[in-house]
Design an enzyme around this catalytic site. Structure first.
Site, PDB file in Angstrom:
ATOM      1  N   ASP A  37       0.597  -1.382   0.056  1.00 32.70           N
ATOM      2  CA  ASP A  37      -0.007  -0.140  -0.160  1.00 32.70           C
ATOM      3  C   ASP A  37       0.861   1.309  -0.060  1.00 32.70           C
ATOM      4  OD1 ASP A  37      -2.381   1.274   0.110  1.00 32.70           O
ATOM      5  OD2 ASP A  37      -2.740   1.142   1.926  1.00 32.70           O
ATOM      6  N   HIS A  54       2.443   3.523  -8.912  1.00 33.38           N
ATOM      7  CA  HIS A  54       2.069   2.166  -9.353  1.00 33.38           C
ATOM      8  C   HIS A  54       3.370   1.521 -10.273  1.00 33.38           C
ATOM      9  CE1 HIS A  54      -1.591   2.526  -7.645  1.00 33.38           C
ATOM     10  NE2 HIS A  54      -2.331   3.311  -8.607  1.00 33.38           N
ATOM     11  N   LEU A 148      10.678 -20.720  -4.203  1.00 35.52           N
ATOM     12  CA  LEU A 148       9.602 -20.005  -3.600  1.00 35.52           C
ATOM     13  C   LEU A 148       8.142 -20.101  -4.339  1.00 35.52           C
ATOM     14  CD1 LEU A 148       9.011 -17.328  -1.700  1.00 35.52           C
ATOM     15  CD2 LEU A 148       9.290 -16.119  -4.169  1.00 35.52           C
TER      16      LEU A 148
HETATM   17  C1  IPE Z   1      -5.494  -2.636  -0.385  1.00 30.21           C
HETATM   18  O1  IPE Z   1      -5.250  -1.486  -0.445  1.00 30.21           O
HETATM   19  C2  IPE Z   1      -5.320  -3.456  -1.531  1.00 30.21           C
HETATM   20  C3  IPE Z   1      -4.043  -3.606  -2.119  1.00 30.21           C
HETATM   21  C4  IPE Z   1      -2.968  -3.336  -1.597  1.00 30.21           C
HETATM   22  C5  IPE Z   1      -4.044  -4.252  -3.577  1.00 30.21           C
HETATM   23  P1  IPE Z   1      -6.312  -0.383  -0.777  1.00 30.21           P
HETATM   24  O2  IPE Z   1      -5.526   0.967  -0.743  1.00 30.21           O
HETATM   25  O3  IPE Z   1      -7.279  -0.678  -1.628  1.00 30.21           O
HETATM   26  O4  IPE Z   1      -7.159  -0.220   0.735  1.00 30.21           O
HETATM   27  P2  IPE Z   1      -7.769   0.813   1.799  1.00 30.21           P
HETATM   28  O5  IPE Z   1      -8.858   1.503   0.461  1.00 30.21           O
HETATM   29  O6  IPE Z   1      -6.869   1.794   1.930  1.00 30.21           O
HETATM   30  O7  IPE Z   1      -8.406  -0.158   2.572  1.00 30.21           O
HETATM   31  C1  IPE Z   2      -1.640   0.444  -3.511  1.00 26.76           C
HETATM   32  O1  IPE Z   2      -1.311   1.651  -3.659  1.00 26.76           O
HETATM   33  C2  IPE Z   2      -1.942  -0.166  -4.764  1.00 26.76           C
HETATM   34  C3  IPE Z   2      -3.014  -0.785  -4.995  1.00 26.76           C
HETATM   35  C4  IPE Z   2      -4.015  -0.587  -4.245  1.00 26.76           C
HETATM   36  C5  IPE Z   2      -3.523  -1.330  -6.085  1.00 26.76           C
HETATM   37  P1  IPE Z   2      -2.670   2.688  -3.360  1.00 26.76           P
HETATM   38  O2  IPE Z   2      -2.865   3.283  -4.475  1.00 26.76           O
HETATM   39  O3  IPE Z   2      -3.627   2.340  -2.652  1.00 26.76           O
HETATM   40  O4  IPE Z   2      -1.783   3.766  -2.725  1.00 26.76           O
HETATM   41  P2  IPE Z   2      -2.547   4.967  -1.666  1.00 26.76           P
HETATM   42  O5  IPE Z   2      -3.040   4.231  -0.669  1.00 26.76           O
HETATM   43  O6  IPE Z   2      -3.526   5.652  -2.562  1.00 26.76           O
HETATM   44  O7  IPE Z   2      -1.227   5.924  -1.339  1.00 26.76           O
HETATM   45 MG    MG Z   3      -4.157   2.492  -0.696  1.00 27.90          MG
END
Ligand code: IPE
Ligand code: IPE
Ligand code: MG
Length: 263
Positions: A37, A54, A148
């Protein structure tokens, strides 16, 4: 197949792996899952579009897989896209799908050469037919590997996974092949997408958020949770080792008493 792009040594680990300072033998997790995240926040803090976060996040995935192989982790599960992430703006979803396709084409095939066995967690989705097909192909290609195990959670949501497992068992009952009394936790676990993976020991979440966001709810029943104050694109082997050290220092009790018999 090329393996030159990986930063880690070319040794294929089948358990053991390189020692980590502060992690005594026997205190390393077998199965680590990561909620990757913070890509968006990383991009914003660098004045860049979310896509760049990303893209850099994929590089962090590469580093993490290489580190997991080096460190001798048996199974690594990565949360790549949740069943709730479809609610993001169309443009961002398209970008994420594009990056994932690129990752499957460029990296997952190469991982075969590193003896990595790829598993897919999650359900098919009308919008991702091509990705599902590519993922299933990789799963079949790498199924016989012994290094792995890399589980990729894509269009994954834990509540949906549990409901699907319950539905599969209900069908068995309806068909007269199973009695309701035979539905035990072990039987249900065997109907989940994670069937056959080692028990989940450690869940790591980056970005400082402290929640599971519908990830491995059943499997995490007794997992240790480590929340790291690093945004996913900055995650590297050092952070991985830090999480393993934190895990090694935890006293796991599973509802019993600690080693010295104290509560
Ligand atoms: C969880 O992260 C999903 C992934 C890392 C793929 P999100 O960014 O979607 O989660 P929330 O919305 O903060 O709970
Ligand atoms: C995780 O990073 C990637 C996915 C959930 C696909 P985020 O896109 O959720 O990044 P933040 O949480 O907005 O910083
Ligand atoms: Mg996120």
């Amino acid at each position: 197949m090329k393996i030159a792009k990986f930063e880690a040594s070319d040794d294929v680990s089948e358990g053991g792996g390189q020692p980590v300072a502060g992690v005594p033998a026997g205190r390393a997790p077998r199965h680590v899952a990561i909620i990757m995240d913070g890509n968006g926040r990383w991009a914003t803090s660098h004045g860049l579009p979310r896509f760049e976060g990303h893209r850099r996040g994929v590089e962090a995935v590469r580093r993490t897989i290489a580190a997991a192989i080096d460190l001798g982790v048996e199974a690594l599960t990565v949360f790549s896209f949740s069943s709730e992430n479809w609610t993001r703006p169309e443009g961002e979803v398209d970008e994420l799908m594009g990056l994932l396709k690129l990752f499957i084409r460029k990296d997952l095939q190469d991982l075969h050469a590193r003896n990595v066995r790829v598993r897919i967690l999650g359900e098919g989705h009308p919008r991702d037919g091509e990705i599902q097909a590519m993922l299933r192909e990789t799963e079949a290609l790498t199924g016989g590997n012994t290094g792995l195990t890399l589980a990729v959670a894509f269009n994954y949501g834990s509540q949906n996974e549990i409901a699907r497992a319950a539905r599969a068992l209900a069908r068995e009952v309806a068909a007269g092949r199973l009695s309701p009394e035979e539905i035990t936790p072990a039987r249900l676990a065997g109907a989940l997408d994670t069937a056959g993976l080692p028990p989940l020991d450690l869940v790591i979440r980056t970005s400082g958020e402290q929640r599971l966001s519908n990830f491995l709810l059943w499997q995490a029943a007794y997992a240790e949770l480590v929340f790291l104050p690093v945004l996913w694109p900055d995650f590297d082997r050092g952070w991985f080792e830090r999480a393993l050290q934190e895990f090694a220092g935890r006293e796991r009790r599973f509802g019993g008493l600690d080693a010295a018999g104290r509560s």
